[in-house]
Write a protein that holds these residues in place. Sequence first.
Motif, PDB file in Angstrom:
ATOM      1  N   MET A  81       0.838  -1.201   0.000  1.00  0.00           N
ATOM      2  CA  MET A  81       0.000   0.000   0.000  1.00  0.00           C
ATOM      3  C   MET A  81       0.873   1.251   0.000  1.00  0.00           C
ATOM      4  O   MET A  81       1.862   1.322   0.733  1.00  0.00           O
ATOM      5  N   TYR A  82       0.498   2.221  -0.837  1.00  0.00           N
ATOM      6  CA  TYR A  82       1.162   3.526  -0.848  1.00  0.00           C
ATOM      7  C   TYR A  82       0.150   4.592  -0.449  1.00  0.00           C
ATOM      8  O   TYR A  82      -1.052   4.353  -0.373  1.00  0.00           O
ATOM      9  N   GLY A  83       0.645   5.786  -0.186  1.00  0.00           N
ATOM     10  CA  GLY A  83      -0.230   6.871   0.245  1.00  0.00           C
ATOM     11  C   GLY A  83      -0.121   7.114   1.736  1.00  0.00           C
ATOM     12  O   GLY A  83       0.000   6.181   2.533  1.00  0.00           O
ATOM     13  N   ASP A  84      -0.150   8.383   2.115  1.00  0.00           N
ATOM     14  CA  ASP A  84      -0.002   8.818   3.505  1.00  0.00           C
ATOM     15  C   ASP A  84      -1.356   9.305   4.005  1.00  0.00           C
ATOM     16  O   ASP A  84      -1.889  10.299   3.514  1.00  0.00           O
ATOM     17  N   VAL A  85      -1.929   8.588   4.990  1.00  0.00           N
ATOM     18  CA  VAL A  85      -3.232   8.981   5.518  1.00  0.00           C
ATOM     19  C   VAL A  85      -3.124   9.686   6.869  1.00  0.00           C
ATOM     20  O   VAL A  85      -4.103   9.759   7.616  1.00  0.00           O
ATOM     21  N   SER A  86      -1.931  10.213   7.170  1.00  0.00           N
ATOM     22  CA  SER A  86      -1.797  11.085   8.344  1.00  0.00           C
ATOM     23  C   SER A  86      -2.258  12.481   7.945  1.00  0.00           C
ATOM     24  O   SER A  86      -2.389  12.787   6.747  1.00  0.00           O
ATOM     25  N   PRO A  87      -2.498  13.367   8.919  1.00  0.00           N
ATOM     26  CA  PRO A  87      -2.874  14.744   8.567  1.00  0.00           C
ATOM     27  C   PRO A  87      -1.871  15.413   7.630  1.00  0.00           C
ATOM     28  O   PRO A  87      -2.232  16.254   6.812  1.00  0.00           O
ATOM     29  N   GLY A  88      -0.601  14.991   7.718  1.00  0.00           N
ATOM     30  CA  GLY A  88       0.415  15.561   6.845  1.00  0.00           C
ATOM     31  C   GLY A  88       0.320  15.081   5.410  1.00  0.00           C
ATOM     32  O   GLY A  88       1.009  15.610   4.525  1.00  0.00           O
ATOM     33  N   GLY A  89      -0.514  14.076   5.161  1.00  0.00           N
ATOM     34  CA  GLY A  89      -0.642  13.526   3.820  1.00  0.00           C
ATOM     35  C   GLY A  89      -1.502  14.347   2.883  1.00  0.00           C
ATOM     36  O   GLY A  89      -1.570  14.058   1.686  1.00  0.00           O
ATOM     37  N   GLY A  90      -2.189  15.363   3.424  1.00  0.00           N
ATOM     38  CA  GLY A  90      -3.027  16.211   2.572  1.00  0.00           C
ATOM     39  C   GLY A  90      -4.083  15.404   1.836  1.00  0.00           C
ATOM     40  O   GLY A  90      -4.770  14.557   2.423  1.00  0.00           O
ATOM     41  N   THR A  91      -4.209  15.618   0.533  1.00  0.00           N
ATOM     42  CA  THR A  91      -5.265  14.958  -0.250  1.00  0.00           C
ATOM     43  C   THR A  91      -5.014  13.457  -0.425  1.00  0.00           C
ATOM     44  O   THR A  91      -5.924  12.739  -0.857  1.00  0.00           O
ATOM     45  N   GLU A  92      -3.816  12.972  -0.086  1.00  0.00           N
ATOM     46  CA  GLU A  92      -3.586  11.526  -0.137  1.00  0.00           C
ATOM     47  C   GLU A  92      -4.503  10.789   0.836  1.00  0.00           C
ATOM     48  O   GLU A  92      -4.816   9.610   0.640  1.00  0.00           O
ATOM     49  N   GLN A  93      -4.943  11.479   1.868  1.00  0.00           N
ATOM     50  CA  GLN A  93      -5.827  10.862   2.859  1.00  0.00           C
ATOM     51  C   GLN A  93      -7.152  10.409   2.266  1.00  0.00           C
ATOM     52  O   GLN A  93      -7.779   9.467   2.758  1.00  0.00           O
ATOM     53  N   THR A  94      -7.589  11.087   1.217  1.00  0.00           N
ATOM     54  CA  THR A  94      -8.899  10.799   0.633  1.00  0.00           C
ATOM     55  C   THR A  94      -8.797  10.253  -0.786  1.00  0.00           C
ATOM     56  O   THR A  94      -9.814  10.102  -1.461  1.00  0.00           O
ATOM     57  N   ASN A  95      -7.596   9.917  -1.221  1.00  0.00           N
ATOM     58  CA  ASN A  95      -7.362   9.500  -2.603  1.00  0.00           C
ATOM     59  C   ASN A  95      -7.503   7.982  -2.736  1.00  0.00           C
ATOM     60  O   ASN A  95      -6.610   7.222  -2.353  1.00  0.00           O
ATOM     61  N   VAL A  96      -8.613   7.535  -3.300  1.00  0.00           N
ATOM     62  CA  VAL A  96      -8.878   6.105  -3.414  1.00  0.00           C
ATOM     63  C   VAL A  96      -7.987   5.437  -4.459  1.00  0.00           C
ATOM     64  O   VAL A  96      -7.896   4.205  -4.504  1.00  0.00           O
ATOM     65  N   SER A  97      -7.297   6.216  -5.284  1.00  0.00           N
ATOM     66  CA  SER A  97      -6.446   5.624  -6.320  1.00  0.00           C
ATOM     67  C   SER A  97      -5.316   4.796  -5.710  1.00  0.00           C
ATOM     68  O   SER A  97      -4.848   3.827  -6.318  1.00  0.00           O
ATOM     69  N   TYR A  98      -4.860   5.152  -4.504  1.00  0.00           N
ATOM     70  CA  TYR A  98      -3.834   4.350  -3.838  1.00  0.00           C
ATOM     71  C   TYR A  98      -4.375   2.966  -3.476  1.00  0.00           C
ATOM     72  O   TYR A  98      -3.650   1.971  -3.542  1.00  0.00           O
ATOM     73  N   LEU A  99      -5.637   2.905  -3.086  1.00  0.00           N
ATOM     74  CA  LEU A  99      -6.261   1.617  -2.780  1.00  0.00           C
ATOM     75  C   LEU A  99      -6.417   0.792  -4.049  1.00  0.00           C
ATOM     76  O   LEU A  99      -6.153  -0.416  -4.063  1.00  0.00           O
ATOM     77  N   LYS A 100      -6.834   1.445  -5.113  1.00  0.00           N
ATOM     78  CA  LYS A 100      -7.028   0.746  -6.382  1.00  0.00           C
ATOM     79  C   LYS A 100      -5.722   0.198  -6.934  1.00  0.00           C
ATOM     80  O   LYS A 100      -5.707  -0.833  -7.615  1.00  0.00           O
ATOM     81  N   ALA A 101      -4.620   0.891  -6.638  1.00  0.00           N
ATOM     82  CA  ALA A 101      -3.313   0.481  -7.158  1.00  0.00           C
ATOM     83  C   ALA A 101      -2.691  -0.658  -6.358  1.00  0.00           C
ATOM     84  O   ALA A 101      -1.704  -1.254  -6.807  1.00  0.00           O
TER      85      ALA A 101
END
Length: 260
Positions: A81-101
């Motif tokens: 899994m990639y993507g940062d879901v901490s508050p510092g991750g910005g829009t990565e927190q809500t980006n479902v494309s990381y889940l799809k990948a």
Amino acid sequence: MNSTTTHSRSRHQAAAFTLVDLLAIIGVLAVGFALLTPTLARTQPNSKTFQCLNNHRQLCRAWLMYADDNRDWLLDARSWMYGDVSPGGGTEQTNVSYLKASRLSPYLGGNYEAYKCPSDPRTYLGKPVVRSVSMNCYIGKDLWDPIYLSYTKLSSMTRPGPATTLVILDESSLSINDGLFAVNMSGYDPYRPSALAFVSVPGSFHNNAGSLSFADGHAEIHRWRDPRTAKAVLFTSSPNNADVAWLQERSTRKLNNPTR
């Protein structure tokens, strides 16, 4: 009227069930139910807990299917899994494309909600944060502590064994960032409870409990015992914390000269 008939009627009247008796029994049952209901409410998992457990079963089943399709090689805690879901991750927190990948995605049938605990309330800019889970850092080659076992194949999980080796677990919103759940093994072998500490912190989304899955495919809810656990952040020292010890016991074992 003969004596036999009179005796039978008297016996029937003595055994009759009166309205007063019925009301008394109903009253006793009502009081008992009222006393029992709060206890049942505390002990029975709610629908969100059941859904979270089902999510973990699906994720772990997908992880096992990946190993079956790849000659027993495991999808590791760094690359699953990639993507940062901490508050510092910005829009990565809500980006479902990381889940799809994720390489688990083909085995989930598009069920990207499996990555999010339904009791996790986090949002970012009005959108739900998409992931609440991380993977045991000892699944993969030397991802964390090289003096402890790393599991690269399902067949390599001989200590502590698949039924007691964590795979995916809820992670606290106070520590979650990438998809790797780091367990600090300091103080495990040799045993020194004063050295126990968190790196990543387990989630407590279910009334001070969290969902976890294991390498044999089963999932469970585990209730945390130490009140410090729910408040801990990344890299928190927590001496004598039974929850840290519980995670260590189910993460890995010392590679050479183990004493436990």
